[in-house]
Motif scaffolding. Structure first.
Motif, short mmCIF file in Angstrom:
data_model
loop_
_atom_site.label_atom_id
_atom_site.label_comp_id
_atom_site.label_asym_id
_atom_site.label_seq_id
_atom_site.Cartn_x
_atom_site.Cartn_y
_atom_site.Cartn_z
N ALA A 40 8.33 3.15 0.06
CA ALA A 40 7.48 2.06 -0.40
C ALA A 40 8.08 1.41 -1.64
O ALA A 40 8.90 2.01 -2.34
CB ALA A 40 6.08 2.58 -0.72
N HIS A 41 7.67 0.18 -1.88
CA HIS A 41 8.03 -0.50 -3.12
C HIS A 41 7.45 0.29 -4.30
O HIS A 41 6.36 0.86 -4.19
CB HIS A 41 7.44 -1.91 -3.09
CG HIS A 41 7.92 -2.82 -4.17
ND1 HIS A 41 7.47 -2.73 -5.47
CD2 HIS A 41 8.81 -3.85 -4.14
CE1 HIS A 41 8.06 -3.66 -6.20
NE2 HIS A 41 8.88 -4.36 -5.42
N ARG A 42 8.15 0.32 -5.42
CA ARG A 42 7.70 1.13 -6.55
C ARG A 42 6.34 0.68 -7.09
O ARG A 42 5.63 1.47 -7.74
CB ARG A 42 8.73 1.11 -7.67
CG ARG A 42 8.92 -0.26 -8.33
CD ARG A 42 10.01 -0.22 -9.40
NE ARG A 42 9.67 0.65 -10.51
CZ ARG A 42 10.52 0.98 -11.50
NH1 ARG A 42 11.76 0.52 -11.47
NH2 ARG A 42 10.13 1.74 -12.48
N ASP A 62 1.22 3.76 -10.84
CA ASP A 62 2.64 4.01 -10.56
C ASP A 62 2.83 5.10 -9.52
O ASP A 62 3.85 5.79 -9.49
CB ASP A 62 3.37 4.39 -11.86
CG ASP A 62 2.85 5.70 -12.46
OD1 ASP A 62 1.80 6.19 -11.97
OD2 ASP A 62 3.48 6.23 -13.39
N ALA A 63 1.84 5.25 -8.63
CA ALA A 63 1.86 6.34 -7.66
C ALA A 63 3.09 6.32 -6.77
O ALA A 63 3.58 7.36 -6.33
CB ALA A 63 0.60 6.28 -6.79
N GLY A 73 0.80 -1.22 0.00
CA GLY A 73 0.00 0.00 0.00
C GLY A 73 0.83 1.27 0.00
O GLY A 73 2.01 1.28 0.39
N TYR A 74 0.21 2.35 -0.45
CA TYR A 74 0.86 3.65 -0.52
C TYR A 74 -0.21 4.72 -0.57
O TYR A 74 -1.22 4.57 -1.28
CB TYR A 74 1.75 3.74 -1.76
CG TYR A 74 2.35 5.10 -2.00
CD1 TYR A 74 3.43 5.55 -1.26
CD2 TYR A 74 1.82 5.95 -2.98
CE1 TYR A 74 3.98 6.81 -1.47
CE2 TYR A 74 2.35 7.21 -3.21
CZ TYR A 74 3.43 7.63 -2.45
OH TYR A 74 3.97 8.88 -2.67
N LEU A 75 -0.03 5.79 0.19
CA LEU A 75 -0.98 6.89 0.23
C LEU A 75 -0.35 8.11 -0.43
O LEU A 75 0.72 8.57 0.01
CB LEU A 75 -1.37 7.22 1.67
CG LEU A 75 -2.31 8.41 1.86
CD1 LEU A 75 -3.68 8.10 1.25
CD2 LEU A 75 -2.45 8.76 3.34
N ARG A 107 6.08 13.45 -9.77
CA ARG A 107 6.45 14.75 -9.22
C ARG A 107 5.82 15.02 -7.87
O ARG A 107 6.41 15.69 -7.02
CB ARG A 107 6.02 15.85 -10.21
CG ARG A 107 6.45 17.25 -9.81
CD ARG A 107 5.92 18.28 -10.80
NE ARG A 107 6.31 17.95 -12.16
CZ ARG A 107 5.91 18.62 -13.23
NH1 ARG A 107 5.05 19.64 -13.08
NH2 ARG A 107 6.31 18.26 -14.44
N TYR A 108 4.63 14.46 -7.65
CA TYR A 108 3.88 14.83 -6.45
C TYR A 108 4.07 13.81 -5.33
O TYR A 108 3.13 13.13 -4.91
CB TYR A 108 2.40 14.99 -6.82
CG TYR A 108 2.20 15.97 -7.95
CD1 TYR A 108 2.66 17.28 -7.84
CD2 TYR A 108 1.58 15.58 -9.13
CE1 TYR A 108 2.50 18.18 -8.87
CE2 TYR A 108 1.40 16.47 -10.18
CZ TYR A 108 1.88 17.78 -10.04
OH TYR A 108 1.72 18.67 -11.08
#
Length: 358
Positions: free
Chosen positions: A210-212, A218-219, A97-99, A226-227
């Motif tokens: 986080a893992h790519r 691709d967040a 997961g990634y936020l 960039r963000y």
């Protein structure tokens, strides 16, 4: 290029045996004395209770200090920086997961890093605390050097945001950075990053959280987004004129005949002198290097967001890809780090940007 690596089980930090034993002994002694005092004279119960609270707080501070959980400026002792980072990244996976951060969040983290570099530690700590980040000082047992660690607290919880970490060498003014955008996905690049940080004073290590492949789409691929907090911190460093080297990894068959692909991405021509120094240092150690400013190479990093940000600031940026065979062999990796340190040693001797202080 993506490369697989074995995942190590996460081992949470534990208090030392001595600290736990001290705490237990203090707690038992305090409770026994409080009980006896209360039976003999109820009027002393209040004073005894206050004494108990003070003693238990002292014991808690002992545990906190010995377990390396000090959030203030007191350095913790005996921490192997490579092990600390390896244990952190061992939990990374494509399904963790990634936020995506809000603009205000990523800018606030970057500003806090800037405050720290300017010597305003308390202000930096206050901003980071509001963002649920810790700022602590650790001492690397391998070098004896002190580092400020900026770490996302949510990474120890059930739903990590994956916003990463920053390590700042406190032994000298900040003068350069090493960036690791794909830990675990590009196997052992984080270990190369630690080696580079240890090799020359004045370094700042920016580590993705986080893992790519985590998150949606691709967040979490911070090299091409960039963000992100990673991009915001790297932009802050580029604005201060700090040269940076970003380390990646590629599968051996992606560039047959080459051990390393070195490029300057979209950075300015001023980066080429440092790129040539790096390439020469690598070739002196018998690595076959594809020099992207001389010929067409795969994985040149032309679309790298940190390279674009550096170019916009006329700041030096090096994009380096190491073959899997180099990264996963400790001797080869050590030789690669030694070559990188030829460049970072030069950067460490340059006059720092006026805003970059230790």
């Amino acid at each position: 290029m993506r490369a697989d690596s074995s995942m190590r089980a996460d081992r949470p930090r534990k208090t030392t045996h001595a600290a736990r034993k001290t705490s237990s002994a203090v707690r038992k002694t305090v409770l026994r004395k409080t009980s006896v005092a209360a039976r003999k004279n109820p009027l002393v119960l209040g004073a005894a209770a206050l004494t108990a609270v003070a003693a238990l707080l002292t014991a808690a501070l002992v545990i906190r200090a010995e377990s390396g959980e000090d959030g203030n400026s007191t350095p913790t002792a005996g921490i192997d920086l490579e092990r600390r980072i390896t244990d952190y990244t061992a939990r990374f996976g494509a399904d963790t997961g990634y936020l995506e951060p809000r603009r205000a969040d990523r800018q606030a983290v970057a500003r806090a890093v800037g405050l720290l570099l300017d010597g305003h530690r308390d202000q930096a700590a206050a901003r980071l605390d509001a963002l649920d980040f810790d700022l602590r000082t650790i001492t690397d047992s391998a070098t004896g050097r002190r580092y400020a660690e900026i770490a996302d607290r949510t990474d120890t919880g059930p739903t990590p945001r994956g916003w990463g970490r920053v390590y700042v060498d406190l032994s000298a003014p900040a003068r350069w950075s090493v960036q690791i955008p794909h830990p675990v996905a590009d196997a052992r690049t984080e270990q190369l990053g630690v080696g580079a940080l240890r090799g020359s004073p004045g370094g700042v290590l920016v580590l993705a959280g986080a893992h790519r492949d985590a998150g949606v789409g691709d967040a979490a691929d911070v090299a091409h987004r960039r963000y992100t907090v990673f991009a915001a911190v790297c932009a802050e460093l580029a604005e201060r004129g700090l040269p940076g080297i970003q380390i990646h990894g590629f599968a051996d068959d992606s560039a047959p005949g080459y051990d390393v692909i070195a490029s300057t991405g979209r950075a300015s021509r001023e980066s080429r002198a440092d790129a040539r120094t790096l390439a020469n240092a690598l070739r002196a150690r018998d690595f076959e290097v594809c020099r992207a400013w001389v010929r067409s190479c795969p994985l040149e990093g032309r679309t790298n967001e940190q390279g674009r940000a550096a170019a916009a600031q006329d700041s030096t940026f090096l994009h380096v890809e190491f073959a899997n065979a180099i990264r996963t062999d400790r001797r080869e990796a050590a030789r690669a780090v030694a070559a990188v340190n030829v460049v970072t040693a030069r950067w460490a001797k340059r006059t720092p940007h006026p805003g970059a202080t230790g």
